[in-house]
Every structure is written in C-alpha cells, then in structure tokens.
Design an enzyme around this catalytic site. Structure first.
Site, short mmCIF file in Angstrom:
data_model
loop_
_atom_site.label_atom_id
_atom_site.label_comp_id
_atom_site.label_asym_id
_atom_site.label_seq_id
_atom_site.Cartn_x
_atom_site.Cartn_y
_atom_site.Cartn_z
N TYR A 22 0.84 -1.21 0.00
CA TYR A 22 0.00 0.00 0.00
C TYR A 22 0.88 1.26 0.00
CZ TYR A 22 -4.50 2.34 0.67
OH TYR A 22 -5.63 3.11 0.50
N LYS A 28 -3.31 8.46 2.81
CA LYS A 28 -4.56 8.24 3.57
C LYS A 28 -4.43 8.79 5.00
CE LYS A 28 -7.27 6.06 0.58
NZ LYS A 28 -8.30 6.83 -0.13
O1 0WD Z 1 -10.42 -1.79 -1.42
C1 0WD Z 1 -10.82 -0.74 -1.87
N1 0WD Z 1 -11.30 -0.66 -3.09
C2 0WD Z 1 -10.82 0.47 -0.98
C3 0WD Z 1 -10.93 1.72 -1.52
C4 0WD Z 1 -10.67 0.26 0.47
C5 0WD Z 1 -10.70 1.48 1.24
C6 0WD Z 1 -10.79 2.69 0.65
N2 0WD Z 1 -10.89 2.81 -0.70
C7 0WD Z 1 -10.99 4.15 -1.27
C8 0WD Z 1 -10.02 4.46 -2.39
O2 0WD Z 1 -8.72 4.71 -1.90
C9 0WD Z 1 -10.67 5.70 -2.97
O3 0WD Z 1 -10.36 6.81 -2.17
O4 0WD Z 1 -12.24 4.36 -1.84
C10 0WD Z 1 -12.15 5.37 -2.82
C11 0WD Z 1 -12.83 4.89 -4.07
O5 0WD Z 1 -12.07 3.86 -4.64
P1 0WD Z 1 -12.65 2.58 -5.38
O6 0WD Z 1 -14.12 2.64 -5.44
O7 0WD Z 1 -11.98 1.41 -4.81
O8 0WD Z 1 -12.03 2.74 -6.83
P2 0WD Z 1 -12.57 3.12 -8.29
O9 0WD Z 1 -13.85 2.44 -8.60
O10 0WD Z 1 -11.43 2.87 -9.21
O11 0WD Z 1 -12.82 4.68 -8.15
C12 0WD Z 1 -11.84 5.58 -7.83
C13 0WD Z 1 -11.87 6.62 -8.89
C14 0WD Z 1 -10.97 6.49 -10.09
O12 0WD Z 1 -10.97 5.36 -10.70
P3 0WD Z 1 -9.66 4.86 -11.56
O13 0WD Z 1 -9.53 3.44 -11.13
O14 0WD Z 1 -10.06 5.06 -12.95
O15 0WD Z 1 -8.44 5.66 -11.14
O16 0WD Z 1 -11.32 7.84 -8.47
C15 0WD Z 1 -11.34 8.66 -9.62
C16 0WD Z 1 -11.37 7.77 -10.81
O17 0WD Z 1 -12.58 7.81 -11.49
N3 0WD Z 1 -10.18 9.49 -9.78
C17 0WD Z 1 -10.30 10.80 -10.03
N4 0WD Z 1 -11.39 11.58 -10.12
C18 0WD Z 1 -11.19 12.87 -10.42
N5 0WD Z 1 -9.97 13.39 -10.62
C19 0WD Z 1 -9.00 11.26 -10.21
C20 0WD Z 1 -8.85 12.63 -10.53
N6 0WD Z 1 -7.65 13.19 -10.75
N7 0WD Z 1 -8.13 10.23 -10.05
C21 0WD Z 1 -8.86 9.14 -9.79
#
Ligand code: 0WD
Length: 258
Positions: A157, A164
């Site tokens: 991580y 975080k």
């Molecule tokens: O296990 C997990 N999936 C966990 C996620 C466990 C605990 C926390 N999280 C957090 C992540 O760190 C994040 O902060 O939850 C949040 C959402 O993440 P997610 O749902 O796991 O991931 P995803 O469906 O990929 O959505 C996050 C999105 C990005 O997706 P991608 O994979 O294409 O990077 O954040 C967006 C983007 O759509 N994103 C942005 N949006 C606007 N501007 C940017 C940006 N510059 N960069 C990424």
C-alpha cells in the site's frame, strides 16, 4: 420515507458499477436523496450519465481534481441546477502503479509521493473549500473514503497509506474548520473491495483472501455496506458525529494477532 429525503448530494469517484462511490449513490438514492455524479474524463462520461439516470438524476459533471478550473466549473454548474448542497462524497484516490508494489523505501519517489497526496488528500480539502458556499448553514456533511493503511503499515500500500493518513488528518482539520458553519466531516475506512483502483495494488487478491480468513465476520465488505454507512454519515441521524473515522471492514481493524 428515506432518511435522506430532501437532501442534495454530490458524489465523486464513480468509475464503474464496482466503485465504492456507486455503492454510495445507490444507497443515498434509496434513502431519498437527489444525486449528482462526476466523471473523471470523457471516456467515463456516457457510463456515468447512465448511472446517474439509474439514480433518477440527469446531473453528471466532469471533474479532474488535478485541475483547479474543473473544481471551480463543477460548483458553478451545480449552482445553476441546485440552490444549495447538503453533502459531498469524496471517493477519489490515485498513485502511480509502480508506487503500489514492493518495498516502500525502494518504491517511493518525490513525484509519486506528491501525486498520491495531491489527488488522494488535497482534493478533499479543495472540494470542501469550493463547496463551502453552497453548503453554508444547511447541516450538511462531507464524507471521504480511507483505508486501514493510514494507521498500519500494509504491504504494497506504501505511499497511499501515507496519503490516507494525510486524508484522515484532513477530516479532522476540515471538521474543526467547517463545524461552526454547520457542516460535518467524516471518513469511512472501508475493508478491501475489488474495484478498478484496487486492481492497481500488488497482490490485492491475496489481501482479500487473508481478510476473509481472519476478520471477525469471516467475509469481505461490500460496496452496499460502505454506501449505507456513508448515507448514514450524510444524514441527520449522524448529526452529532464529526471529525471521525468509521470502520466498515467486517471488523478487521480490531485484530492484533489475526
Ligand atoms: O479496497 C478498496 N477498493 C478500498 C478503496 C478500500 C478502502 C478505501 N478505498 C478508497 C479508495 O482509496 C478511494 O479513495 O475508496 C475510494 C474509491 O475507490 P474505489 O471505489 O476502490 O475505486 P474506483 O472504482 O477505481 O474509483 C476511484 C476513482 C478512479 O478510478 P480509476 O480506477 O479510474 O483511477 O477515483 C477517480 C477515478 O474515477 N479518480 C479521479 N477523479 C477525479 N480526478 C482522479 C482525478 N484526478 N483520479 C482518480
């Protein structure tokens, strides 16, 4: 009647139907909130527009949090549709893939560190600042998504854990700053969930398996469960809670020698 009836909530970070942000959108829609979604780039535009429709909304707006102009334009456009705002869900994180594998000291670079912090932590303060005017005096709430790697050293991580930790401190500072204006600020610390972002973390499948074997509830958490908790935190049911991190991780964080 749902417990978010009459609330207008902006949800960022929807990338697919596996996204935690999508779990939040569905949960908040179920509870009667009006929803607006954002998409990071044109590739995601039509998908996110379709997802907004599923929540009875025609508001899907572009947002790349690396661009100040995008943040400004987002709230301008939102202000043309809504007379105020009751909630913001920040579900955005990013670090270059090579940062998220192997030994932390080997992997970390100045650029990787800065990018992770800018996109995953600063962006939360930036949204709070830009949305402050629309949220003023409405007993609204901001919620962000964090992970146990903020407070424990989790293999692979790496720099995202440090980002975080910054994000969780951001929750406390924003809560102190916005509380007098009637806005609460909290974080949800979710257990691991297979999403697009998670696919970038080395050995993520192994992490899911280990959690399932050891965590008190013996299973991984779902986006529905995280969404329900975020919906609660955005609602008046959570009116006494601010500056807090709520673990929604089937209990994994309580373990010592798992
Ligand atoms: O296990 C997990 N999936 C966990 C996620 C466990 C605990 C926390 N999280 C957090 C992540 O760190 C994040 O902060 O939850 C949040 C959402 O993440 P997610 O749902 O796991 O991931 P995803 O469906 O990929 O959505 C996050 C999105 C990005 O997706 P991608 O994979 O294409 O990077 O954040 C967006 C983007 O759509 N994103 C942005 N949006 C606007 N501007 C940017 C940006 N510059 N960069 C990424």
């Amino acid at each position: 009647m749902g417990f978010l009836e009459g609330k207008k909530i902006l949800i960022t970070g929807v990338a697919s139907n596996r996204s935690i942000a999508w779990g939040c959108a569905e949960a908040m829609h179920r509870q009667g909130a009006e929803i607006a979604l954002t998409y990071q780039n044109d590739k995601l535009k039509s998908r996110v527009e379709d997802m907004a429709h599923k929540c009875g909304s025609d508001i899907a707006l572009p947002l790349d949090v690396a661009q100040d102009a995008d943040i400004e334009a987002l709230f301008k456009a939102l202000g043309e549709r809504w007379d105020g705002l009751d909630g913001i869900v920040h579900a955005i994180a990013f670090a270059p893939r090579e940062q998220l594998e192997g030994d932390y000291v080997d992997a970390v670079t100045r650029e990787g560190f800065n990018t992770a912090h800018e996109i995953s932590s600063y962006s939360f303060a930036a949204l709070a600042k830009a949305g402050r005017g629309m949220m003023e005096g409405r007993n609204g709430a901001l919620v962000t998504m964090t992970y146990l790697g903020a407070v424990r050293a989790v293999p692979n991580y790496n720099v995202m854990g440090i980002a975080k930790a910054s994000l969780e401190a951001n929750v406390r500072y924003l809560a102190a700053s916005l509380g007098p204006h009637g806005t609460r600020v909290n974080g949800v610390s979710a257990g691991p969930i297979r999403t697009l972002a998670a696919a970038g973390i080395s050995d993520f499948r192994d992490m899911l398996k280990k959690v399932e074997e050891r965590t008190p509830l013996r299973r991984n958490v779902t986006i529905e469960e995280v969404g329900n908790a975020a919906a609660f935190l955005c609602s008046d049911l959570a009116s006494g809670i601010t500056g807090d991190i709520l673990y929604v991780d089937t209990g994994y964080n309580i373990l010592g020698l798992g």
